[in-house]
Design an enzyme around this catalytic site. Structure first.
Site, mmCIF file in Angstrom:
data_model
loop_
_atom_site.group_PDB
_atom_site.id
_atom_site.type_symbol
_atom_site.label_atom_id
_atom_site.label_comp_id
_atom_site.label_asym_id
_atom_site.label_seq_id
_atom_site.Cartn_x
_atom_site.Cartn_y
_atom_site.Cartn_z
ATOM 1 N N ARG A 241 0.851 -1.180 0.000
ATOM 2 C CA ARG A 241 0.000 0.000 0.000
ATOM 3 C C ARG A 241 0.892 1.238 0.000
ATOM 4 N NH1 ARG A 241 -3.231 -3.132 -1.242
ATOM 5 N NH2 ARG A 241 -5.362 -3.495 -0.446
ATOM 6 N N GLU A 270 -4.548 6.602 -7.527
ATOM 7 C CA GLU A 270 -4.610 5.593 -8.582
ATOM 8 C C GLU A 270 -5.906 5.745 -9.369
ATOM 9 O OE1 GLU A 270 -4.055 1.667 -6.983
ATOM 10 O OE2 GLU A 270 -2.113 2.158 -6.080
ATOM 11 N N HIS A 289 -0.360 -1.230 -10.151
ATOM 12 C CA HIS A 289 -1.046 -1.993 -9.100
ATOM 13 C C HIS A 289 -1.484 -3.359 -9.630
ATOM 14 C CE1 HIS A 289 -3.418 -1.464 -5.100
ATOM 15 N NE2 HIS A 289 -2.914 -2.680 -5.228
#
Length: 323
Positions: A241, A270, A289
């Site tokens: 994270r 994001e 990601h």
């Protein structure tokens, strides 16, 4: 549940697979499904989602703060892929009477993230992104790759992911050290690695890989002091994270060459904006990601999401996260 039409929004389906990886028609003719492939900007989100009774969120791609929950009067069920979603205000959902259910992924989720962490580590040590770009420009051998054997891997967080990453490091002949706020020397020994204090881990490591759950206790666990303790030749890899790392401190360290580079799969915002400063740094390996992204995992996500909606329609919701 009534026989009125039920409208379902499938959010952030970047790969356009949600309607192929699960059979949404099994929910019945009264159910209407709409897929949102592109990320909904915050300014457009409430208006776009107001018509829906059910929303299926892909992990934490779209945040659901109280202000958004309160602006969606029709919303009755919110399904999140995965069994934890810090981007959803659970208390706001409970106040509004919105049921939040989880949809677990496949068994390969942890393995896939550990594999991606190692893809970053190898890319950094072997200059892969730079050499690939230079080969396409007609150049040849522009950097000096580094061996992994004999180097020190520092693992921050020794749960399932951290342990998997540590085992690969040992296979490469690396010295593996670990630390986390709750880790004990005994637990580290069980995993076959050495426990060290936080300051020693960052000072000793040739690469630090971060594998913690984000919480108030772990936010910015990799701070300016931790980055300053690292060798100028060392790398930082974060596939967990973004909030675990002080992003401003990291950007400053990368720009000034205080660490050799970083491998990043997670970001404060994001999708990462096209103009983000990280995109122009040549000492960073960036991926969008991807740690949990695989056909197997998404098939499980969406199949379990269908199951969650079916159970809710039957009046017996499953895997309720805000009970």
């Amino acid at each position: 549940m009534s026989t009125d039409t039920i409208s379902i929004a499938l959010l952030d389906d970047y790969h356009d697979v949600a309607e192929r990886y699960a059979d949404w028609t099994t929910l019945g003719p009264q159910v209407r499904v709409q897929t949102f492939r592109d990320y909904l900007p915050e300014a457009e989100r409430a208006e776009a989602l107001q018509p829906f009774d059910v929303i299926v969120a892909m992990r934490e791609r779209t945040p659901f703060p109280a202000t958004l929950i309160e602006s969606l009067p029709k919303l009755r069920l919110l399904v999140t892929t995965g069994m934890r979603n810090l981007a959803i205000d659970m208390d706001a959902c409970t106040r509004r009477g919105v049921v939040v259910c989880g949809a677990p992924g496949g068994a390969d989720a942890n393995t896939a993230t550990a594999e991606l962490a190692w893809a970053h580590i190898l890319a950094l040590f072997k200059n892969l992104t730079t050499e690939d770009a230079n080969m396409r420009r007609g150049l040849w051998q522009t950097g000096m790759p580094r061996p992994l054997a004999g180097k020190c891997l520092g693992v921050v967080g020794l749960g399932k992911l951290g342990t998997a990453v540590a085992q690969v490091g040992k296979a490469f002949g690396m010295t593996v050290q670990a630390w986390s706020p709750n880790l004990t020397p005994e637990r580290a020994e069980e995993a076959g690695v050495t426990y060290v204090p936080k300051d020693a881990l960052f000072a000793d490591a040739d690469v630090v890989s971060v594998h913690l759950i984000l919480s108030d206790r772990t936010r910015h666990v990799v701070d300016a002091d931790a980055l300053a303790a690292m060798k100028p030749s060392a790398f930082l890899v974060n596939t967990s994270r973004a909030g675990l790392v002080d992003q401003e401190a990291l950007l400053d360290a990368l720009r000034k060459g205080r660490i050799a580079g970083a491998g990043l799969d997670v970001f404060d915002e994001e999708p990462l904006p096209p103009t983000d400063a990280l995109r122009v740094l040549d000492n960073v390996v960036l991926t969008p990601h991807l740690g949990y992204v695989s056909a197997e995992n998404f098939t499980a996500f969406y199949g379990n999401a269908v199951n969650a909606v079916q159970a809710w329609l039957a009046g017996k919701p499953v895997r309720v996260l805000n009970a």
